[in-house]
Structures are given as C-alpha cells and as structure tokens.
Design an enzyme around this catalytic site. Structure first.
Site, PDB file in Angstrom:
ATOM      1  N   ALA A   1       0.833  -1.208   0.000  1.00 48.08           N
ATOM      2  CA  ALA A   1       0.000   0.000   0.000  1.00 48.08           C
ATOM      3  C   ALA A   1       0.863   1.252   0.000  1.00 48.08           C
ATOM      4  O   ALA A   1       0.528   2.263   0.591  1.00 48.08           O
ATOM      5  CB  ALA A   1      -0.933  -0.021   1.202  1.00 48.08           C
ATOM      6  N   GLY A   2       2.039   1.170  -0.662  1.00 48.64           N
ATOM      7  CA  GLY A   2       2.828   2.380  -0.900  1.00 48.64           C
ATOM      8  C   GLY A   2       2.295   3.071  -2.148  1.00 48.64           C
ATOM      9  O   GLY A   2       1.214   2.724  -2.658  1.00 48.64           O
ATOM     10  N   GLY A   3       3.069   4.017  -2.669  1.00 46.34           N
ATOM     11  CA  GLY A   3       2.602   4.771  -3.837  1.00 46.34           C
ATOM     12  C   GLY A   3       2.291   3.865  -5.017  1.00 46.34           C
ATOM     13  O   GLY A   3       1.268   4.039  -5.699  1.00 46.34           O
ATOM     14  N   ALA A   4       3.134   2.866  -5.275  1.00 49.90           N
ATOM     15  CA  ALA A   4       2.929   2.000  -6.447  1.00 49.90           C
ATOM     16  C   ALA A   4       1.685   1.146  -6.271  1.00 49.90           C
ATOM     17  O   ALA A   4       0.839   1.058  -7.169  1.00 49.90           O
ATOM     18  CB  ALA A   4       4.149   1.109  -6.667  1.00 49.90           C
TER      19      ALA A   4
ATOM     20  N   PHE B   1      17.711  18.817  -8.716  1.00 52.01           N
ATOM     21  CA  PHE B   1      18.065  17.534  -8.120  1.00 52.01           C
ATOM     22  C   PHE B   1      19.220  16.927  -8.911  1.00 52.01           C
ATOM     23  O   PHE B   1      19.428  17.275 -10.081  1.00 52.01           O
ATOM     24  CB  PHE B   1      16.855  16.583  -8.135  1.00 52.01           C
ATOM     25  CG  PHE B   1      16.357  16.261  -6.758  1.00 52.01           C
ATOM     26  CD1 PHE B   1      15.583  17.161  -6.063  1.00 52.01           C
ATOM     27  CD2 PHE B   1      16.689  15.053  -6.154  1.00 52.01           C
ATOM     28  CE1 PHE B   1      15.133  16.871  -4.781  1.00 52.01           C
ATOM     29  CE2 PHE B   1      16.245  14.750  -4.877  1.00 52.01           C
ATOM     30  CZ  PHE B   1      15.461  15.660  -4.182  1.00 52.01           C
TER      31      PHE B   1
ATOM     32  N   GLN C   1      21.719   1.403  -4.576  1.00 58.42           N
ATOM     33  CA  GLN C   1      22.174   2.794  -4.463  1.00 58.42           C
ATOM     34  C   GLN C   1      22.502   3.203  -3.028  1.00 58.42           C
ATOM     35  O   GLN C   1      21.700   2.980  -2.119  1.00 58.42           O
ATOM     36  CB  GLN C   1      21.072   3.713  -4.983  1.00 58.42           C
ATOM     37  CG  GLN C   1      21.384   5.181  -4.820  1.00 58.42           C
ATOM     38  CD  GLN C   1      20.408   6.042  -5.606  1.00 58.42           C
ATOM     39  OE1 GLN C   1      19.319   6.331  -5.129  1.00 58.42           O
ATOM     40  NE2 GLN C   1      20.774   6.400  -6.818  1.00 58.42           N
TER      41      GLN C   1
ATOM     42  N   HIS D   1      22.872   6.530  -0.982  1.00 55.53           N
ATOM     43  CA  HIS D   1      22.611   7.968  -1.052  1.00 55.53           C
ATOM     44  C   HIS D   1      23.750   8.660  -0.308  1.00 55.53           C
ATOM     45  O   HIS D   1      24.130   8.230   0.783  1.00 55.53           O
ATOM     46  CB  HIS D   1      21.258   8.246  -0.382  1.00 55.53           C
ATOM     47  CG  HIS D   1      20.742   9.632  -0.598  1.00 55.53           C
ATOM     48  ND1 HIS D   1      21.382  10.742  -0.109  1.00 55.53           N
ATOM     49  CD2 HIS D   1      19.643  10.091  -1.246  1.00 55.53           C
ATOM     50  CE1 HIS D   1      20.688  11.822  -0.463  1.00 55.53           C
ATOM     51  NE2 HIS D   1      19.636  11.449  -1.155  1.00 55.53           N
TER      52      HIS D   1
ATOM     53  N   LEU E   1      17.792   9.765   6.228  1.00 52.11           N
ATOM     54  CA  LEU E   1      18.102  10.513   5.013  1.00 52.11           C
ATOM     55  C   LEU E   1      18.053  12.028   5.197  1.00 52.11           C
ATOM     56  O   LEU E   1      17.137  12.560   5.801  1.00 52.11           O
ATOM     57  CB  LEU E   1      17.098  10.131   3.920  1.00 52.11           C
ATOM     58  CG  LEU E   1      17.515  10.625   2.547  1.00 52.11           C
ATOM     59  CD1 LEU E   1      18.659   9.792   2.021  1.00 52.11           C
ATOM     60  CD2 LEU E   1      16.354  10.594   1.581  1.00 52.11           C
TER      61      LEU E   1
ATOM     62  N   GLU F   1      18.374  15.080  -1.007  1.00 48.19           N
ATOM     63  CA  GLU F   1      19.186  15.768  -2.000  1.00 48.19           C
ATOM     64  C   GLU F   1      18.638  17.177  -2.250  1.00 48.19           C
ATOM     65  O   GLU F   1      19.325  18.053  -2.757  1.00 48.19           O
ATOM     66  CB  GLU F   1      19.097  14.948  -3.293  1.00 48.19           C
ATOM     67  CG  GLU F   1      20.189  15.158  -4.274  1.00 48.19           C
ATOM     68  CD  GLU F   1      20.111  14.069  -5.345  1.00 48.19           C
ATOM     69  OE1 GLU F   1      20.467  12.921  -5.041  1.00 48.19           O
ATOM     70  OE2 GLU F   1      19.676  14.370  -6.458  1.00 48.19           O
TER      71      GLU F   1
ATOM     72  N   ARG G   1      24.006  10.287  -7.683  1.00 46.35           N
ATOM     73  CA  ARG G   1      24.329   9.819  -6.328  1.00 46.35           C
ATOM     74  C   ARG G   1      25.512   8.869  -6.272  1.00 46.35           C
ATOM     75  O   ARG G   1      26.284   8.895  -5.321  1.00 46.35           O
ATOM     76  CB  ARG G   1      23.101   9.120  -5.751  1.00 46.35           C
ATOM     77  CG  ARG G   1      22.016  10.100  -5.485  1.00 46.35           C
ATOM     78  CD  ARG G   1      20.744   9.448  -5.064  1.00 46.35           C
ATOM     79  NE  ARG G   1      19.772  10.495  -4.798  1.00 46.35           N
ATOM     80  CZ  ARG G   1      18.496  10.263  -4.546  1.00 46.35           C
ATOM     81  NH1 ARG G   1      18.030   9.023  -4.535  1.00 46.35           N
ATOM     82  NH2 ARG G   1      17.678  11.255  -4.297  1.00 46.35           N
TER      83      ARG G   1
ATOM     84  N   HIS H   1      20.216   3.034   0.247  1.00 45.59           N
ATOM     85  CA  HIS H   1      18.994   3.793   0.032  1.00 45.59           C
ATOM     86  C   HIS H   1      17.991   3.132  -0.902  1.00 45.59           C
ATOM     87  O   HIS H   1      16.806   3.069  -0.609  1.00 45.59           O
ATOM     88  CB  HIS H   1      19.396   5.158  -0.526  1.00 45.59           C
ATOM     89  CG  HIS H   1      18.252   6.101  -0.731  1.00 45.59           C
ATOM     90  ND1 HIS H   1      17.429   6.489   0.298  1.00 45.59           N
ATOM     91  CD2 HIS H   1      17.809   6.746  -1.838  1.00 45.59           C
ATOM     92  CE1 HIS H   1      16.516   7.330  -0.172  1.00 45.59           C
ATOM     93  NE2 HIS H   1      16.701   7.484  -1.472  1.00 45.59           N
TER      94      HIS H   1
ATOM     95  N   GLU I   1       9.368   0.120  -6.230  1.00 45.37           N
ATOM     96  CA  GLU I   1      10.775  -0.213  -5.967  1.00 45.37           C
ATOM     97  C   GLU I   1      11.043  -1.709  -6.039  1.00 45.37           C
ATOM     98  O   GLU I   1      12.154  -2.133  -6.364  1.00 45.37           O
ATOM     99  CB  GLU I   1      11.201   0.349  -4.595  1.00 45.37           C
ATOM    100  CG  GLU I   1      12.695   0.243  -4.392  1.00 45.37           C
ATOM    101  CD  GLU I   1      13.224   0.981  -3.173  1.00 45.37           C
ATOM    102  OE1 GLU I   1      12.541   1.904  -2.673  1.00 45.37           O
ATOM    103  OE2 GLU I   1      14.334   0.624  -2.721  1.00 45.37           O
TER     104      GLU I   1
ATOM    105  N   ARG J   1      19.807   5.133 -10.002  1.00 47.80           N
ATOM    106  CA  ARG J   1      18.589   5.940 -10.159  1.00 47.80           C
ATOM    107  C   ARG J   1      18.877   7.409  -9.882  1.00 47.80           C
ATOM    108  O   ARG J   1      19.629   7.736  -8.960  1.00 47.80           O
ATOM    109  CB  ARG J   1      17.517   5.446  -9.179  1.00 47.80           C
ATOM    110  CG  ARG J   1      16.310   6.353  -9.118  1.00 47.80           C
ATOM    111  CD  ARG J   1      15.205   5.790  -8.258  1.00 47.80           C
ATOM    112  NE  ARG J   1      15.452   5.868  -6.830  1.00 47.80           N
ATOM    113  CZ  ARG J   1      15.237   6.949  -6.076  1.00 47.80           C
ATOM    114  NH1 ARG J   1      14.809   8.076  -6.612  1.00 47.80           N
ATOM    115  NH2 ARG J   1      15.458   6.891  -4.774  1.00 47.80           N
TER     116      ARG J   1
ATOM    117  N   SER K   1      12.067   7.825  -8.454  1.00 53.05           N
ATOM    118  CA  SER K   1      11.324   6.688  -7.914  1.00 53.05           C
ATOM    119  C   SER K   1       9.845   7.055  -7.784  1.00 53.05           C
ATOM    120  O   SER K   1       8.974   6.276  -8.185  1.00 53.05           O
ATOM    121  CB  SER K   1      11.860   6.254  -6.552  1.00 53.05           C
ATOM    122  OG  SER K   1      10.986   5.289  -6.024  1.00 53.05           O
TER     123      SER K   1
END
Ligand SMILES: Cc1cc2nc3c(=O)[nH]c(=O)nc-3n(C[C@H](O)[C@H](O)[C@H](O)COP(=O)(O)OP(=O)(O)OC[C@H]3O[C@@H](n4cnc5c(N)ncnc54)[C@H](O)[C@@H]3O)c2cc1C
Length: 591
Positions: A28-31, A131, A251, A253, A263, A266, A297, A367, A396, A407, A412
């Site tokens: 139930a994340g953004g994707a 960015f 990756q 970061h 975090l 950036e 990065r 990251h 992800e 990336r 993302s």
C-alpha cells in the site's frame, strides 16, 4: 520429530480463511495504491499490506517527484529521459525511460487534480527545484525539475492516493503479511498470507496478483530505509523460481545522518547546500566540475568515500563512521525552515545541530534497490522468453528497467505513479478475460508447518544473525567492491542461511507475534543478500552504483546486459536479458 503441532484444517476452517478477488495488490505504498486505484475501476480489488497503508515507506519520501513541467526553467520530457538513461550508466531500457518522462507530466497534474498540495511559485504554479543529474539540453547544466510539497512529498502522495482508493471501494487487509505466492506453472493462482492479529494463515485466490512491496535497504547496517523494507515480494518470488534482475545495483545515497543513516534529502543540495571536507573545501569541484554537488548519487557517494580514504574526511567514533559535512547555513533561516523543515527537525532531534547555523555531519547510506522483479512496461513479470500470466510488479520492488545502474533522485516517485498506474490499467483489462485459477490442494500447509516449527524448536535467537548480515553486506558489498570481499560475503551469507534453520521464537503466542514476522523477514533479507552479492561478484566491470576496485572501468562489449539471477537449490545461477538502447548510443558519463 522436534515439534508436535497439528497444522491440519477442516473444510469449514479452510473456507473461512480463503478469500477470492479479481485482483490482489500486495503493498500500500505509492505504487500499490496507484495500481489499486486503476485496477478497481473494473476489477474487484484487494490491497494486502503488512503495515497500515500510511506507514508505507513512500510516506518518508522527502525531496520530490521529477517531471518536465517547465514551470520554472525551460524543460522537456526528452531531456528528462536522456538524463535518466545517462544517470543509469546506459543500463536503462530506453523506451521505458521515454515513457517514464513523457507520462510523468500528466501523472503530476493528475495528482494535483486529486488534491495533492504541491508547493507553489509566486504565480501559483507547481514549484520545482534542482536535483542530482537532472539537466537541460542534454547535460548543459542543472534544471529545476523536481515538483515537491516542502520536504513531505511522499507523505502527500500517500494521503492523496489512499483517500481515492477508499472512495473507489478498494478492500484493505491491513497487517496481512504475504509469505508465499501460489503458482501453477507460469500462471499465478494466489497468495499465502499471515495475519498478524491472529497468527492465522489466509489464502487469497486471484486472477491477477501485483507485487508492490517496496525496497530492501535493511540488508545493510546503515540505511535510510524503514524497518519494514525487507524485500518480501522479490524474495517470495525468487523462492518460487522467478528470476530477479540487476540485483547488484544498490544505491548508496550520499547524505545520511552520521551513524544512523536517516536521510537528508538531496533537496538540501538542490536548494544550494554544499558538501565540504575537513579542509573546508568544496570537494565535488574535483569530481564533477559542471554538476558539482548535484552530480548523480553514485558519483557523489564515491567522492565522499574517496575523500575519507585519502584523509580529508572527519574522524568518527569508528572507522565506519568517518564522514564529511553538508553545509546549508549560508541559505538563511527562512529558506531552511520553509523548504526543508523536516530535515531541520531531524538534525536538531538526532544531532543537536541547527542546519540554519551549522553544517550537518553526513555519510553515504544504503537507500534504493535499482534491481528487482523483472517487468515489461505494463508491469507484467517477464523475461525475454517467459511471461508469467497474471503476475505483475511495480514500484521499488520491480525492475522495468528505468533506473539501470543508478537511479536519479525524484525518479522513484515518478516510477511509482507512472508504472503503478500502467500496471493497474493492464490488470483491469487482463482480469476481464481471465478465469479464476484453481487452487492446489493443501495451499497454506507449508506456511503453517514452517511457523509451527519456529514455535516448536528451542533454537538460536535471530538477532545476532540479522546484525551479522547487515555488517557483512555494508562492509563487503558497499560503495566500493572487490572479488575477495564479495566472495567472503557470499560465503558468510550462506552460513547465516544455514544457521537460520535453527532459529526459533521465544514467544509462542498467536496474537501479534512480531517475532515470527521478523524471522520471516530475515529469511527474505538473507535470500536477497545472497542474490545481491552473487550478482555483484559475477559482474566484472564498474557501472553506476556497482563500483569494483579490481575492474574499475565500464565494459560495454561484455556487460551491456541485464543480470537475471535465479535462486535454485540454495545456489544462485545467472542468466541475462537484453538492454534496450534504441534511442541513445551509450557514451562515457561526464558531469
Ligand atoms: C527516506 C527516503 C526518502 C526518499 N525520498 C524520495 C524522493 O524524494 N523522491 C523519490 O523519487 N524517491 C524517494 N525515495 C524512494 C521512494 O520513496 C521509494 O522508492 C518508494 O516510495 C517505494 O514505494 P513503493 O510503493 O514501491 O513501496 P513502499 O512505499 O515501500 O510500500 C511497500 C508496501 O508493501 C507492503 N508490504 C511489504 N512487504 C509485504 C508483505 N510481505 N505482505 C504484505 N505487504 C507487504 C508494505 O506494507 C507497504 O505498504 C525515498 C526513500 C526513502 C527511504
């Protein structure tokens, strides 16, 4: 037999614990939420999430979502796609990057129309900031492309999408942990899940299943990732015989809070923050004369480690905690507290440092997983030869591949909304013509037995295994790599996987048994650590985030190909997949 718990169920119990949907979205994340929103337009859709949806890691995303709106600087999706391909060190599938950049623009406006409160320019347009690696005119200089809501962009995306899913009658099963996928050959049939509240195993039967379980930074000791980022989706599929793509590319970061990995976006450098060494030098001038602190990065993380290794870093309490400084104090109190308020809060809480007054101590932090479940541009899980029917992945956990070997920041969140949406739309179409697959006899029995065994044994506590895995991966499969270290990592992880067979829980209760969950998660992380280390050992070149001291150069003639790693009989076997280079010819990267 070491344990004696009956795991057999009668028919009534089985029926109570079996659910049927057209489409089941795991995560139930953004994707996951974007996919659910689209799928639910035609399909009876459930979202399974081991967390309450608003606790998904997307909510922690700070800096922004990249889209060539051109609100502040002149911009074009073509430049965005090019930056994505070059940033990914040419391991990106180029048509997929083109779709990403083109559809990003509409996706951001859709989010705005659905109610996302973006930060604004004085004229009321969506504001944009710089960015790393995002440029105008194919690399001429930085461009303001990241759309943001202060430093809470991901939080706002989650809120917006969750509300829309509720409106669309998506069924949510919160605190349900998927532990197995049910396959009939290459056709998905459903899922086996563990309900945290009761400890019961539920079966979900579905025409289509989409995995959007997020990242797995928890395999490293210093990480920006939430505790729940344990790579369950890719690990469950790997154990079902499905290969994972490009797992060697993880990756780091450049700017995690010293010692903790939390975090520092950036966006701080996007607003003008500068990295400095122990002489107060802006050392990025030596490594990326045009993009400076806003180089991609992988390059900035390597520059920091090089400064430290050559004696120009600050000394931490342990060698692993040596660091450099990120200075934003010259930006002024007003900018710091308006543009990066959460970062200011973190620094004051964890470091007693006010970024409006002093520089922040930072070090690279694990990251983002560029690799994951291989998909096409509609989210279908596939290799060059096989399409796994009804099985999808996004976010992800998936590898489309739009990030290649590295990336770019803000890409993302774009990936979640563009490819989450595309996958959801494909699911909606697919289920219309698909039959409900049959479930095999005894689905769920294996999971029930496995959990009963954890409770029945008197074995080792999993804690030390967890820490050992994280240290091995951090020290031997980190920013810089070599053959000896990675071979040791593979051996160490294999030994930990063997020891895992003897771990057990101390608490045998059924209700809210977090210990059971954490052992299942450790198993996932160990399997993914093995695949990551083995894939990295196999790739004898340096590209993007995979940087080998013993093979320092990129080697296109031999290695311009995606890795596909299979976990079979406790060993990793490697195959490859073509890279789409149909638009831009691979060139050396200069920033
Ligand atoms: C601190 C931080 C800041 C970031 N900032 C940015 C940024 O500014 N811009 C950007 O583009 N990217 C950023 N990223 C990266 C980006 O936020 C993530 O890559 C992205 O949010 C992942 O989204 P997702 O939907 O794939 O998964 P997640 O948001 O991680 O959600 C995963 C979901 O899967 C569920 N799940 C997992 N395993 C199971 C299981 N076994 N059973 C059931 N459910 C399960 C979880 O409950 C959760 O709902 C940042 C990342 C971090 C860590």
């Amino acid at each position: 037999m070491l344990y004696s718990v009956s795991t057999a169920l009668n028919n009534k119990e089985r029926n109570k614990l079996t659910h049927e949907f057209d489409a089941v979205i795991v995560g139930a994340g953004g994707a996951g939420l974007y996919a659910a929103l689209e799928a639910s337009k035609t399909a009876k859709t459930a979202v399974l999430s081991k967390l309450y949806p608003m606790r998904s890691h997307t909510g922690a995303a700070q800096g922004g979502i990249g889209a060539a709106l051109g609100n502040v600087d002149e911009d074009s999706p073509e430049w965005h796609a090019f930056d994505t391909v070059k940033g990914g060190d040419y391991l990106v599938d180029q048509q997929a990057a083109k779709i990403l950049a083109e559809e990003a623009v509409q996706a951001v406006y859709d989010l705005e129309n659905r109610g996302l409160p973006f930060s604004r320019t004085p004229e009321g347009k969506i504001d944009q900031r710089r960015f790393g690696g995002h440029t105008h005119n194919f690399g001429k200089g930085p461009v303001r492309r990241s759309c943001y809501a202060a430093d809470r962009t991901g939080h706002m995306i989650l809120q917006t999408l969750y509300q829309q899913c509720i409106k669309n009658d998506v069924h949510f099963y919160d605190e349900f942990q998927v532990v197995e996928v049910i396959m009939d050959g290459t056709r998905v049939a459903g899922l086996v899940t563990f309900e945290l509240a009761t400890g019961e195993i539920h079966i979900f039967r579905a025409k289509a299943v989409l995995f959007a379980t997020g990242g797995f930074g928890r395999m490293f000791s210093i990480t920006s990732n939430a505790l729940a980022n344990t790579g369950d989706g890719p690990a469950v599929l790997a154990r079902a015989g499905i290969p994972l793509e490009d797992m060697e590319f993880f990756q780091f970061h450049p700017t995690g809070i010293l010692g903790m990995g939390i975090l520092i976006t950036e966006g701080v450098r996007g607003e003008g923050g500068i990295l400095k060494n122990n002489k107060g030098e802006r050392f990025m001038e030596r490594y990326a004369p045009t993009m400076l602190d806003l180089a991609p990065r992988d390059m900035v993380s390597r520059a920091i480690i090089t400064e430290i290794q050559e004696g120009r870093g600050m000394r931490g309490d342990r060698k692993i905690n040596d660091y450099v400084m990120l200075d934003a104090s010259h930006l002024g109190r007003d900018t710091v507290y308006k543009k990066i308020p959460d970062i200011a809060d973190f620094c004051k809480t964890y470091l007693d440092v006010d970024p409006a007054e002093e520089a922040m101590p930072v070090q690279p932090t694990a990251h983002y997983a560029m690799g994951g479940i291989p998909t096409d541009v509609d989210g279908r899980v596939c290799t060059d030869d096989v399409v796994y029917e009804g099985l999808y992945a996004a976010g992800e956990a998936a590898c489309v591949s739009v990030h290649g070997a590295n990336r770019l920041g803000t890409n993302s969140l774009v990936d979640l909304v563009v490819y989450g949406r595309r996958a959801g739309r494909h699911v909606a179409e697919f289920v219309k013509g698909a039959d409900m697959p049959a479930l095999p006899d005894g689905a769920g029995d294996h999971a029930r037995e496995k959990i009963a065994k954890l409770k029945g044994l008197k074995g080792e506590h999993p804690g030390p295994l967890f820490e050992h895995m994280q240290e091995v991966m951090m020290e031997k499969v980190g920013v810089y790599r070599n053959d000896g270290d990675m071979s040791q990592a593979v051996n160490e992880v294999q030994k930990l996987r063997e020891r895992l067979q003897g771990v057990s829980v101390q608490d045998a209760n059924s209700s809210f048994n977090q210990e059971v969950l954490s052992i299942l998660e450790l198993e996932n992380l160990l399997d993914l650590s093995l695949i990551t280390a083995a894939s990295a050992l196999n790739r004898t070149e340096s590209r993007g985030a995979h940087s080998r001291k013993d093979y320092p150069d990129r080697d296109d003639p031999n290695w311009l190909k995606h890795t596909l790693a299979y976990l079979k009989d406790d060993e990793v076997t490697i195959d490859y997949k073509k890279v789409d280079t149909s638009i831009w010819e691979p060139k050396p990267r200069k920033y």
